[in-house]
Design an enzyme around this catalytic site. Structure first.
Site, PDB file in Angstrom:
ATOM      1  N   HIS A 175     -27.477  35.470 -27.280  1.00 49.14           N
ATOM      2  CA  HIS A 175     -28.541  34.681 -27.782  1.00 49.14           C
ATOM      3  C   HIS A 175     -29.330  35.295 -28.884  1.00 49.14           C
ATOM      4  O   HIS A 175     -29.856  36.400 -28.656  1.00 49.14           O
ATOM      5  CB  HIS A 175     -29.468  34.519 -26.360  1.00 49.14           C
ATOM      6  N   GLU A 178     -32.989  36.906 -29.377  1.00 50.06           N
ATOM      7  CA  GLU A 178     -33.463  37.985 -28.213  1.00 50.06           C
ATOM      8  C   GLU A 178     -33.279  39.199 -29.122  1.00 50.06           C
ATOM      9  O   GLU A 178     -32.568  40.181 -28.641  1.00 50.06           O
ATOM     10  CB  GLU A 178     -32.763  37.770 -27.013  1.00 50.06           C
ATOM     11  N   ARG A 231     -31.585  30.241 -31.071  1.00 49.06           N
ATOM     12  CA  ARG A 231     -30.807  30.674 -29.716  1.00 49.06           C
ATOM     13  C   ARG A 231     -29.338  30.673 -29.927  1.00 49.06           C
ATOM     14  O   ARG A 231     -28.658  31.571 -29.522  1.00 49.06           O
ATOM     15  CB  ARG A 231     -31.507  30.171 -28.474  1.00 49.06           C
ATOM     16  N   HIS A 300     -30.107  40.419 -22.137  1.00 47.87           N
ATOM     17  CA  HIS A 300     -31.116  39.423 -22.729  1.00 47.87           C
ATOM     18  C   HIS A 300     -32.546  39.696 -22.588  1.00 47.87           C
ATOM     19  O   HIS A 300     -32.808  40.745 -22.013  1.00 47.87           O
ATOM     20  CB  HIS A 300     -30.604  38.107 -21.671  1.00 47.87           C
ATOM     21  N   GLU A 375     -32.849  41.122 -18.088  1.00 47.02           N
ATOM     22  CA  GLU A 375     -33.503  40.400 -19.099  1.00 47.02           C
ATOM     23  C   GLU A 375     -34.593  41.256 -19.261  1.00 47.02           C
ATOM     24  O   GLU A 375     -35.726  41.686 -18.200  1.00 47.02           O
ATOM     25  CB  GLU A 375     -34.285  39.122 -18.171  1.00 47.02           C
TER      26      GLU A 375
HETATM   27 ZN   LIG Z   1     -30.492  35.224 -23.300  1.00 45.92          ZN
END
Ligand SMILES: [Zn+2]
Ligand SMILES: *[C@@H]1O[C@H](CO)[C@@H](O)[C@H](O)[C@H]1NC(C)=O
Ligand SMILES: *[C@@H]1O[C@H](CO)[C@@H](O)[C@H](O)[C@H]1NC(C)=O
Ligand SMILES: *[C@@H]1O[C@H](CO)[C@@H](O)[C@H](O)[C@H]1NC(C)=O
Length: 417
Positions: A175, A178, A231, A300, A375
């Site tokens: 992504h 990020e 993204r 992420h 994350e």
């Molecule tokens: Zn992500």
């Protein structure tokens, strides 16, 4: 009509940076079923004025929504009439974007963890470390190109031929908005090469490492040059909207849950599995080393979670308990440094159902024992726009948890003989 005009305006502005002047970022918590449903309906409407930075989940789970100045009163009225908790976490998104990318390199232009780097800088750094550590680091160009014709570069780190069947793969920036993810993964790799900490050395020298810091180079370049919040990939699947979500495009339970068939959605699965050239290219590379992998770690942001497969089903894997217990030790180690708290759980149960993720594909196809998705920071105060001052502390605490995973995994093997 309004949409058409917006569309024409955006096409005319090709080559210019998309700006978010006066856009506000809200953190909204639906406190009733009715409120959660209303918010979810707004999300599904795919009105570009209401930009959900994360999907609506259950009652009690906050979401970030970004709106232009002329929609703030609509959103606030809706939130108050449904009794939702809401507050403005960012008064002017463009100001935060500008703070995040100051007119850097004035003083010190070397690669490091005090600012965010461009794709060229990251790739140069990979080349540099392969010449600085020629015995240990091999520079890799994956076969195949991204849609816009970019190569995807990586490295292999190997301290001993004995480690070949004990390899770990690190993925970041699938992504492209990020940015903290490649900042943290490059830091970890740098420490694997240069740290004098006994534990880091032990982990570094007992595994082979495959590392591709920017999985989605087209999106990453676009996020740097045109739209900081981009993204997806840049494949033109529709004339209205570009790109598919590269973490919904992998060929495992593809497009079964937590995806969209709409090319304008942020979670568009793409027209078929591996329609995105970068996903195809990386999946082919991973396949060539998959037999040797004990671990696959993807990075992420944001939410502060350590996630286990699967995303497409709530069913637990056979090694769920072992991986959950190791995960708890890892997040304890992470919290010990700066008090940053993470939750551990499956993608499906902890964040949201999602199918076609790289983690599910690796786990489902190769049964790699250790598969985690981070994350990273934060919990929606800055979201994707985490200030550069937080790069180093985020990287340090993540490394603490990262080495814990491999130490604890080794301990669990020793304990069971
Ligand atoms: Zn992500
Ligand atoms: C600037 O870079 C040099 C090496 O090129 C380094 O020794 C110095 O610590 C850096 N200064 C800052 C403030 O990062
Ligand atoms: C790579 O190494 C060269 C020569 O040592 C240096 O000038 C350059 O700044 C380095 N680039 C990065 C991104 O580390
Ligand atoms: C790695 O695994 C392969 C396949 O099982 C085996 O043939 C090879 O000898 C192993 N290499 C080492 C260094 O253990």
């Amino acid at each position: 009509m309004k949409l058409l005009i917006l569309f024409i305006l955006s096409v005319c502005s090709v080559g210019e940076k998309i700006r978010y002047d006066g856009f506000k970022l809200y953190k909204i918590t639906p406190t009733t079923r009715q409120a959660a449903d209303a918010l979810h309906d707004l999300e599904l409407a795919e009105n570009p004025d209401f930009n959900f930075w994360n999907p609506v989940r259950q009652v009690g789970k906050p979401v970030n929504v970004m709106v232009p100045p002329y929609q703030t009163s609509y959103l606030e009225t809706m939130a108050s009439s449904l009794g939702m908790d809401f507050n403005v976490v960012m008064e002017d998104v463009q100001k935060q974007i500008d703070l995040q990318q100051p007119a850097t390199r004035a003083t010190n232009d070397s690669f490091g963890w005090t600012r965010y780097h461009t794709l060229d800088e990251i790739n140069d750094w990979l080349r540099n470390i392969s010449t600085r550590f020629p015995e240990i680091v091999t520079f890799i160009e994956a076969e195949g190109k991204s849609y816009e014709g970019r190569s995807i570069y990586g490295i292999r780190i190997s301290y001993s031929p004995d480690n070949v069947n004990n390899s770990v793969f690190l993925e970041s920036n699938i992504h492209s908005n990020e940015w903290i993810t490649s900042a943290v993964s490059t830091y970890i790799v740098n420490e694997l090469l240069t740290s004098s900490d006994v534990t880091v050395r032990q982990v570094a020298e007992s595994h082979d490492w495959y590392f591709f810091p920017v999985f989605n180079p087209d999106g990453f370049v676009y996020a740097h040059t045109a739209d900081r919040l981009w993204r997806k990939t840049r494949v033109p699947h529709s004339i209205l909207c570009l790109g598919a979500d590269p973490n919904r495009n992998w060929a495992h339970s593809w497009n079964s849950i937590g995806t969209s068939n709409s090319p304008c959605s942020e979670i568009y699965s793409g027209p078929e599995p591996f329609s995105e050239p970068m996903c195809r290219s990386m999946s082919q590379f991973i396949s060539t080393v998959a037999e040797s992998l004990v671990g696959y770690i993807s990075f992420h942001s944001y939410s502060q979670l350590l996630l286990l497969p699967y995303g497409h089903t709530g069913e637990h894997l056979e090694n769920y308990q072992q991986m959950y217990d190791i995960g708890l030790k890892a997040v304890d180690a992470l919290a010990a440094r700066y008090g940053t708290h993470y939750y551990v759980g499956t993608i499906y149960e902890t964040i949201y159902p999602a199918s076609g993720t790289s983690a599910d594909w690796v786990k489902g196809t190769f049964h790699t024992p250790i598969v985690y998705s981070y994350e990273l920071r934060d919990r929606g105060e800055y979201g994707f726009l985490l200030p550069p001052e937080q790069i180093l502390p985020t990287a340090e605490e993540t490394l603490d948890s990262f080495v814990t995973i491999f130490i604890e995994y080794q301990n669990s093997l020793n304990n069971t003989g």
